[in-house]
Design an enzyme around this catalytic site. Structure first.
Site, mmCIF file in Angstrom:
data_model
loop_
_atom_site.group_PDB
_atom_site.id
_atom_site.type_symbol
_atom_site.label_atom_id
_atom_site.label_comp_id
_atom_site.label_asym_id
_atom_site.label_seq_id
_atom_site.Cartn_x
_atom_site.Cartn_y
_atom_site.Cartn_z
ATOM 1 N N HIS A 293 0.800 -1.220 0.000
ATOM 2 C CA HIS A 293 0.000 0.000 0.000
ATOM 3 C C HIS A 293 0.830 1.266 0.000
ATOM 4 C CE1 HIS A 293 0.371 -1.051 4.261
ATOM 5 N NE2 HIS A 293 0.328 0.225 4.483
ATOM 6 N N ARG B 211 -13.426 -3.086 -7.136
ATOM 7 C CA ARG B 211 -13.209 -4.226 -6.255
ATOM 8 C C ARG B 211 -13.566 -3.795 -4.841
ATOM 9 N NH1 ARG B 211 -7.413 -6.761 -5.352
ATOM 10 N NH2 ARG B 211 -7.083 -4.895 -4.096
ATOM 11 N N ASN C 141 -1.100 -11.830 -8.285
ATOM 12 C CA ASN C 141 -0.174 -11.529 -7.186
ATOM 13 C C ASN C 141 -0.452 -12.469 -6.017
ATOM 14 O OD1 ASN C 141 0.475 -9.403 -8.795
ATOM 15 N ND2 ASN C 141 -0.558 -7.849 -7.571
ATOM 16 N N ASP C 142 -1.730 -12.615 -5.714
ATOM 17 C CA ASP C 142 -2.102 -13.510 -4.624
ATOM 18 C C ASP C 142 -2.132 -14.955 -5.070
ATOM 19 O OD1 ASP C 142 -2.440 -12.047 -2.202
ATOM 20 O OD2 ASP C 142 -4.066 -10.975 -3.194
ATOM 21 N N CYS D 158 -5.407 -9.098 -13.642
ATOM 22 C CA CYS D 158 -5.038 -7.773 -13.138
ATOM 23 C C CYS D 158 -3.838 -7.819 -12.188
ATOM 24 C CB CYS D 158 -6.232 -7.100 -12.476
ATOM 25 S SG CYS D 158 -6.906 -8.033 -11.108
HETATM 26 C C1 PEP Z 1 -3.692 -9.635 -7.103
HETATM 27 O O1 PEP Z 1 -3.724 -10.303 -6.065
HETATM 28 O O2 PEP Z 1 -3.130 -10.005 -8.148
HETATM 29 C C2 PEP Z 1 -4.345 -8.314 -7.168
HETATM 30 C C3 PEP Z 1 -4.470 -7.647 -8.284
HETATM 31 O O3 PEP Z 1 -4.789 -7.794 -5.998
HETATM 32 P P1 PEP Z 1 -3.848 -7.097 -4.907
HETATM 33 O O4 PEP Z 1 -2.482 -6.945 -5.508
HETATM 34 O O5 PEP Z 1 -4.504 -5.795 -4.599
HETATM 35 O O6 PEP Z 1 -3.918 -8.067 -3.779
HETATM 36 MG MG MG Z 2 -5.074 -9.826 -4.486
#
Ligand code: PEP
Ligand code: MG
Length: 759
Positions: free
Chosen positions: A372, A514, A636-637, A684
């Site tokens: 963040h 989201r 990412n997750d 994303c």
């Molecule tokens: C992800 O997890 O890929 C994602 C886009 O969400 P964040 O990075 O906000 O967890």
């Molecule tokens: Mg995520």
């Protein structure tokens, strides 16, 4: 006289006006109660603050009762109507207060003649802040509309009142000696760390913790009169209000009362009042300021309350501003003036505040490039590096520095030649931004296959770049950012305004909202749900929203209202089962029914989607695809959870492998399910901007790519060089591999696949 509740709610300006003209906490709250009483035409209005330690409510401001009750009338949680409203976290309306089983008669305060009673809890999320109450002699004088009005005001005032409460609790605390800090020498010219954002900054160091000017060492202080001191206070107040206004124009979603703590402290009788007292006793005004600021800081540091401890920075920053104005050190409207802040850690709200104060860049000495803070620094266009070396905090103020956030490095006392070459680099970067203007409104592969290229955004201010780069839409708006950056929960009304602006800024183009994804590394400083050993596996994202409906409801209602008359897409993060999705979807339906009952304009048929970012969701992908309107891969997750590799842990960054066969096969299963059920699918996560992964993603059939806005031009270029037939063949051969090394050889044996450096 008729009640004017609407005026009261709409008149945010009036509340800020109260705040601007106030002279202290007490007078601020006193004005609040008189404005509410006036608009509601109520005989009595009170603010009770909740004392967490003693678990009791204290009458803090009042109009209409015996003034001696202020500060003396105390009620336990659950005691009387007021105590019950706070215990049960709900408004209580009583036509005849004596008929309420919880009514408690308190002799001597003069409430004998008042029949009607309305008490509304003041909450920040789940934190009990206090109660707003109104009373009137006319039975059944208050109705549901009054309760709604008071609730709206309570939520607007919650942050400010809580700050006031914290300050009030603070006074009277024992003072303790400050622990001595070890001084460390620094004899180096170059330090390397982690890149927190992008860009280059050159400027003098400002040590965040020592931001206060050290006047005690000055041998000759100019003669300053009491009149000069008062003028310096007025000027300080004027500057803070002007910063606030500027922020509200530039960063409407995060700037709400960002300087509120400063203004409250400034007007606190025990702050400026204590300075005045010392000056009257013959202390030099600069020394008096410095002493009171340090006394305050000690009290904050020594308090057990982490939120109070966080306010030390606000006090120092404020003290520094007063001193600068007093000593006429520099034109203080731009008092950071391109300087480079060095801090051990920062809150998101600090970052926003500093951006208003025109800092040049940031060096953090602890933490990782937590998502963040880094994302926020990028959105605020602030170069930031993280260098784990506490000696930096001992650098003398105004030491010449260069931050190279592209490389994650810091140059200390650079010579003229080096400085010149970085100035040139800055210019080159600026020009390369101009080159971005060549971006095409549509994206195609080299063989003419259309790919929808969307932007990931976090703040309203990102819209400017979205427009400049002609993005086709917003594939991911991380709505948690306005939550993370602020000091308190945004109300439904505030969220509505932000979401509406976002939609109005993208007419006819898709915007995917989201819902709140906090938890993990994105914590809200003002909402603690209890310590978690593994926050990434804890109360995060949709789990938190479903558990705390009083946080989820305002967001969903605000989204539905913002989507009135236009297309609306709502996406749920961290969905782990079909049941999660159905529960969230049913809640949206409930909110739609409520808004319909209330006759409030809203969107009654939003498209609902899910993030696919858990292995559980991949296992259930067909069932989920069947249920939803659209899906987006949160890689990412997804990579983190499939491989059990913490995405924020630098030590195991080499194990974070988006090209791992298990990840590739999962991605393929998701793409196949979307195709089978004809549902829109986008990606994303950061791998969508990864040169080495893009052919695979297009090769398995993904045609919607959503990336960080600043990466759009490069991603467009990469896509335009990909041939779909070749990409398909490459993806198929990658999917046949069972070893990472084999996949690595197909992708590019020499390249490293690091999604944190996607291009
Ligand atoms: C992800 O997890 O890929 C994602 C886009 O969400 P964040 O990075 O906000 O967890
Ligand atoms: Mg995520």
């Amino acid at each position: 006289m008729a009640k004017s509740n609407v005026d009261l709610i709409c008149s945010v300006a009036e509340l800020s006006g109260l705040f601007e003209k106030g002279t202290g906490l007490q007078s601020f709250l006193q004005k609040v109660v008189s404005v509410i009483a006036w608009h509601m035409k109520a005989a009595v209005c009170s603010v009770f603050m909740f004392d967490e330690d003693k678990q009791e409510l204290v009458l803090t401001a009042n109009q209409g009762l015996n003034p001696s009750a202020i500060g003396n009338l105390r009620m336990k949680l659950g005691e009387g109507i007021v105590g019950n409203a706070l215990l049960e976290l709900r408004p209580i309306i009583e036509g005849m207060s004596r008929n309420n089983p919880h009514f408690k008669y308190i002799p001597g305060i003069g409430e004998e003649n008042f029949q009607a009673f309305l008490a509304v809890p003041i909450l920040r999320g789940m934190i009990r802040v206090g109660v707003l109450a109104v009373q009137d002699p006319e039975p059944s004088y208050f109705d549901d509309n009054d309760a709604k009005a008071l609730r709206a005001i309570a939520s607007q005032l919650a942050g400010t009142i809580e700050n006031a409460k914290l300050l009030m609790n603070l006074h009277g605390r024992e003072e303790h000696a400050t622990p001595q800090q070890e001084a460390l020498p620094l004899d180096t010219k170059y330090l390397h760390g982690i890149s927190g954002s992008t860009g280059i900054a050159t400027g003098g160091s400002i040590i965040f913790d020592n931001i206060l000017l050290d006047v005690t060492t000055e041998t000759t202080l100019p003669a300053i009169t009491m009149d000069d001191f008062n003028k310096a206070l007025d000027l300080t107040e004027e500057q803070l209000n002007s910063f606030q206004k500027d922020m509200e124009e530039r960063l409407a979603d995060v700037a709400s009362l960002i300087f509120s703590a400063h203004l409250l402290i400034l007007r606190d009788a025990q702050f400026s009042g204590a300075m005045l007292k010392l000056i009257e006793q013959g202390t030099h005004p600069a020394i008096a300021t410095s002493k009171v600021v340090e006394d305050f800081c000690r009290l904050f540091v020594d308090s057990n309350n982490t939120r109070l401890q966080e306010k030390v920075h606000d006090v120092r920053d404020l003290g520094s501003r007063i001193l600068r104005n007093l000593l006429d050190k520099q034109n203080s409207m731009q008092d950071c003036n391109g300087g480079i802040i060095i801090a051990e850690s920062l809150l998101p709200s600090d970052l926003v505040r500093m951006s208003a104060q025109k800092i040049g860049g940031i060096v953090l000495t602890s933490g990782g490039a937590t998502a963040h803070l880094s994302i926020l620094a990028r959105s605020l266009a602030l170069p930031m590096v993280i260098i784990h070396d506490k000696r930096l905090l001992k650098l003398p103020m105004n030491t010449p520095l260069i931050i190279d956030a592209e490389q994650g490095s810091l140059l200390i006392r650079p010579d003229a030649e080096v400085t010149k070459s970085f100035e040139t680099l800055k210019e080159v970067k600026r020009r390369s931004l101009e080159i971005e203007d060549t971006m095409q409104p549509e994206t195609q592969t080299s063989d003419g296959t259309a790919v929808k290229l969307l932007a990931n955004v976090n703040l309203l201010s990102d819209l400017e770049v979205v427009h400049r780069l002609k993005a086709e839409g917003i594939g991911l708006y991380r709505t948690e950012f306005p939550f993370i950056v602020r000091n308190d929960f945004p109300s439904e009304e505030e969220q509505y305004r932000v979401y509406r602006k976002m939609l109005e800024g993208m007419p006819g183009r898709e915007v995917v909202f989201r819902t709140l994804d906090v938890g993990g590394d994105k914590m809200l400083s003002y909402f603690q749900t209890g310590a978690e050993a593994n926050p990434f596996l804890g109360l995060r994202a949709i789990r938190l929203s479903l558990r705390y409906r009083n946080i989820f409801a305002p967001q969903i209602r605000a989204l539905l209202r913002a989507g009135a008359g236009c297309g609306l897409r709502i996406m749920f993060p961290m969905i782990s089962s079909v049941d999660d999705l159905i529960e969230a979807r049913n809640y949206v339906k409930e909110c739609i029914a409520q808004l319909k009952d209330e006759n409030v304009p809203h969107n009654n048929d939003p498209l609902l989607g899910v993030m696919i970012e858990l292995p559980a969701a991949v296992e259930l992908i067909e069932e989920l695809a069947y249920e939803v309107d659209f899906m987006s891969i949160g890689s990412n997750d997804l990579v983190q959870y499939i491989l059990a590799v913490d995405r924020t842990n630098e030590q195991i960054a080499d194990l974070y492998m988006p090209h791992h066969p298990a990840v590739l096969r999962s991605l393929k299963r998701i793409a196949d399910a979307a195709l089978k059920f004809r549902k829109h699918l986008s990606i994303c996560g950061d791998i969508a901007a990864c040169k080495t992964m893009l052919p695979f993603l297009l090769g398995i059939g993904i045609r919607k790519i959503s990336v960080d806005i600043r990466r759009l031009p490069q991603v467009q270029q990469i896509i335009s060089s990909i041939d779909i037939t070749q990409a398909r063949a490459k993806a198929m051969s990658m999917l046949q591999c069972s070893r990472i090394s084999e996949i690595q050889a197909i992708i590019d044996p020499d390249s490293s696949i690091n999604p944190s450096k996607p291009i």
